[in-house]
Every structure is written in C-alpha cells, then in structure tokens.
Motif scaffolding. Sequence first.
Motif, PDB file in Angstrom:
ATOM      1  N   GLU A 247       0.878  -1.179   0.000  1.00  0.00           N
ATOM      2  CA  GLU A 247       0.000   0.000   0.000  1.00  0.00           C
ATOM      3  C   GLU A 247       0.907   1.218   0.000  1.00  0.00           C
ATOM      4  OE1 GLU A 247      -2.356  -0.142   3.532  1.00  0.00           O
ATOM      5  OE2 GLU A 247      -3.619  -1.759   2.791  1.00  0.00           O
TER       6      GLU A 247
ATOM      7  N   ARG B 142       1.084   5.815  -0.278  1.00  0.00           N
ATOM      8  CA  ARG B 142       0.419   7.114  -0.422  1.00  0.00           C
ATOM      9  C   ARG B 142       1.471   8.218  -0.493  1.00  0.00           C
ATOM     10  NH1 ARG B 142      -2.823   8.073   5.140  1.00  0.00           N
ATOM     11  NH2 ARG B 142      -1.164   8.800   6.487  1.00  0.00           N
TER      12      ARG B 142
ATOM     13  N   SER C  80      -5.126   9.116   0.648  1.00  0.00           N
ATOM     14  CA  SER C  80      -5.495   7.779   1.118  1.00  0.00           C
ATOM     15  C   SER C  80      -4.480   6.746   0.650  1.00  0.00           C
ATOM     16  CB  SER C  80      -6.875   7.433   0.564  1.00  0.00           C
ATOM     17  OG  SER C  80      -6.836   7.489  -0.841  1.00  0.00           O
ATOM     18  N   TRP C  81      -4.492   5.601   1.303  1.00  0.00           N
ATOM     19  CA  TRP C  81      -3.609   4.500   0.901  1.00  0.00           C
ATOM     20  C   TRP C  81      -4.159   3.873  -0.374  1.00  0.00           C
ATOM     21  CZ3 TRP C  81       0.963   3.780   3.203  1.00  0.00           C
ATOM     22  CH2 TRP C  81       1.137   4.300   4.489  1.00  0.00           C
ATOM     23  N   LYS C  82      -3.242   3.539  -1.275  1.00  0.00           N
ATOM     24  CA  LYS C  82      -3.651   2.900  -2.525  1.00  0.00           C
ATOM     25  C   LYS C  82      -2.940   1.555  -2.661  1.00  0.00           C
ATOM     26  CE  LYS C  82      -4.036   7.382  -4.485  1.00  0.00           C
ATOM     27  NZ  LYS C  82      -3.471   7.909  -3.245  1.00  0.00           N
ATOM     28  N   PRO C  83      -3.627   0.587  -3.251  1.00  0.00           N
ATOM     29  CA  PRO C  83      -2.965  -0.727  -3.404  1.00  0.00           C
ATOM     30  C   PRO C  83      -1.920  -0.711  -4.513  1.00  0.00           C
ATOM     31  CG  PRO C  83      -5.166  -0.773  -4.353  1.00  0.00           C
ATOM     32  CD  PRO C  83      -4.997   0.588  -3.759  1.00  0.00           C
TER      33      PRO C  83
END
Lengths: 202, 143
Positions: free
Chosen positions: B89, B91, B108-111
């Motif tokens: 993850e 960001r 936000s956290w992104k995959p």
Amino acid sequence: MRKTHTRMIVIGVLAGSLTLTGCAGTTVQYGDAGSAKPISTEFGSSDLQQIAESLVDSMTTFPPVVELTGKRRPVLTVDKVKNKTMQHIDTESITDSIRARLIKSGKFRFIDRTTDDQAIEEIKIQQESGLVDKATAVEFGKQSGAEFLLTANFSEIKQKAGGVTDVYYKFTMSLKNLKTGILEWSDEKEIRKIAKKSLFGG
Amino acid sequence: MRTRLALACVMVAVLGISCGCSTTGGLEATGTTAWNDEGARVLAKRVVYNSGSLKGDLEVVDLKSVLAGDLMRAQATLRSRDRDTLSFEYRFEWFDLNGIEIGAGSSSWKPLILIGNETKSIQASAPDPRAREFKLKLREPEQ
C-alpha cells in the motif's frame, strides 16, 4: 461425595458462563479513514478515494487543461453520474470529492445547482422584504454561467466462478466545453477486486 | 521445572502477541525541491527503510519530479526483489516551502501489486501549487 461433585460441576459451569459473558460484547475503535483494506468486492471508501485522486491528478496535469488554467480559473458544473452498476452507490459522494479536490487545487471554480432553491429564497428576501440595504442587496440575473460540464459514467463487470468473485469497476469522466460541445479532457479509473471463498479458515 | 514452565508460557504469550499485531513499519522516500548554483530546479532525495523485510522485498530505483504548470508532479520507480507477486500500500504526502503538510491526512492509501522482479512507476500530483516536497510512504497491506 456425589453431592460435592455435583456442586463442583455447577460452580464450574457458572464460573465458565460468567467468564464468557465478560468476554462477549462489541468493541468500538477509530479506524484510518484512508485505509486501503478491502472488506468485500462491493464499492468501498478506498475505491471512492482512489477514483477521486486519480481523476483529479489526471485532469489538473493534462497539458491543454494546464494551459487553460494557467491564467484564469474556469467555471465548471458537475452532472449527475450515470450509475450503470448493479449496486446502489451514492455517486454524488464521488463527484463531491472530485469537486472539493478541484476547488482546493485553486485551478477551477464551480457552480452548484443543488442549492439554487435556497439561493433564490435568499435573493427574494434581499429584494422584496425591505430589510436589506438596496446598495448591498444581490440582484437576480447576475450569476456566472458555467463554461464546462463534468460528466461521468460508472460501470461494473461482475464474474463468478466456483468460490471466486471478480468485480471490475470503471469510472469514466469527461470535461465538456458547453459552448463548443468539445470534450476537452477525458480519463478513466479502473479497479479490480477479487474475493476467494476458502473452505478452511478466513 | 516450574521456572522452565513459566518461561515457556511467557515465550508462547510473546509469540502470540507478535503474530496478532502486524508491523506498520514501511519505507519513506522523500523528494525535496532545491535549486543548484545555476538556478536550475533539482530534487534532493532520501529513502528510509523502517522495515528490514521490506528492504529485502523492494528497492526504490528512482525518484523524479516535474512541474505541470505550477503543480508539482512526483514519480517513484520501484523494483521487486522477490520472485513472487507482492502486495503493498502506498500514499503520497505533500509539503510546502516551510515543511507544512498540505491537506494533512487527505491522501489515502492505494494498493500496489508487483509481480515477480517487476519494475513499476507510481505517480501523483500535488494538491495545489504550494507543494515543494513530497513523501512517498509504502507499507505492507493491513492485516
């Protein structure tokens, strides 16, 4: 001897049930609003944030848009999202996030038609009640018109095979010049979520 | 005998706790805008690994930054050191000239999925023209 044994069992069961009752209950805690942890294949908060961030990044850095916003802040309006998914999704929440990010970039201004009724009511009071100084009262017919319209489509493709559910989401957004009808910018964000049912464990 | 038993219990408990909690340490890659003697824009780079396992899995190959108009745009190139597919993850956070975070907590956290030994670039652009520094945070997915 038997009586003592029975008593012991009763006390044991009571103590055990008390312990279990003590453990049961709901635990509440704060979570990270920006968490990317998927709970299901349904549309979630992380998906919304990914769509908003990705499309705003794409739009604000697209060279013709950079040129357009270099010297002035164009006025935009947002159209309702065409939700073609099978889910009930608050798509206005997605466009709200996109609009907030675009406004915060300092590159665009927006017209919000959803609050027009309240605005008309307020201007009516200013013009007709006799309470407001005519010099400061807002007149009808002075608002700016939008130059561009942000439109969006949201679709999903869902596949199921055995214990696997595969959901593909696609959110497409375009910036339409209202005067010329030309699409000045368009991009899409794709998201794929896969759920596997396992026989054992989680 | 009793001491041994107690020691074993403590070890089991410690193991249980460490398995139950996931490590949150990841890597932080910072790119700060600076100007050289000729007045050209350069990027000062710094990569910090807070997790030994992550350092073994992943390498930050390069950090780059360009301006799109007056908006800072960042790119990080990452390379997997593992033969298996890995999930992370990430960001980006943005800071102004004074080091104050812009829109604190709004990213936000992104995959991120890297297949075996793959090199991949991730990009982001600043929320507004004040940005002069970016910080890429990358971690293993939340358990």
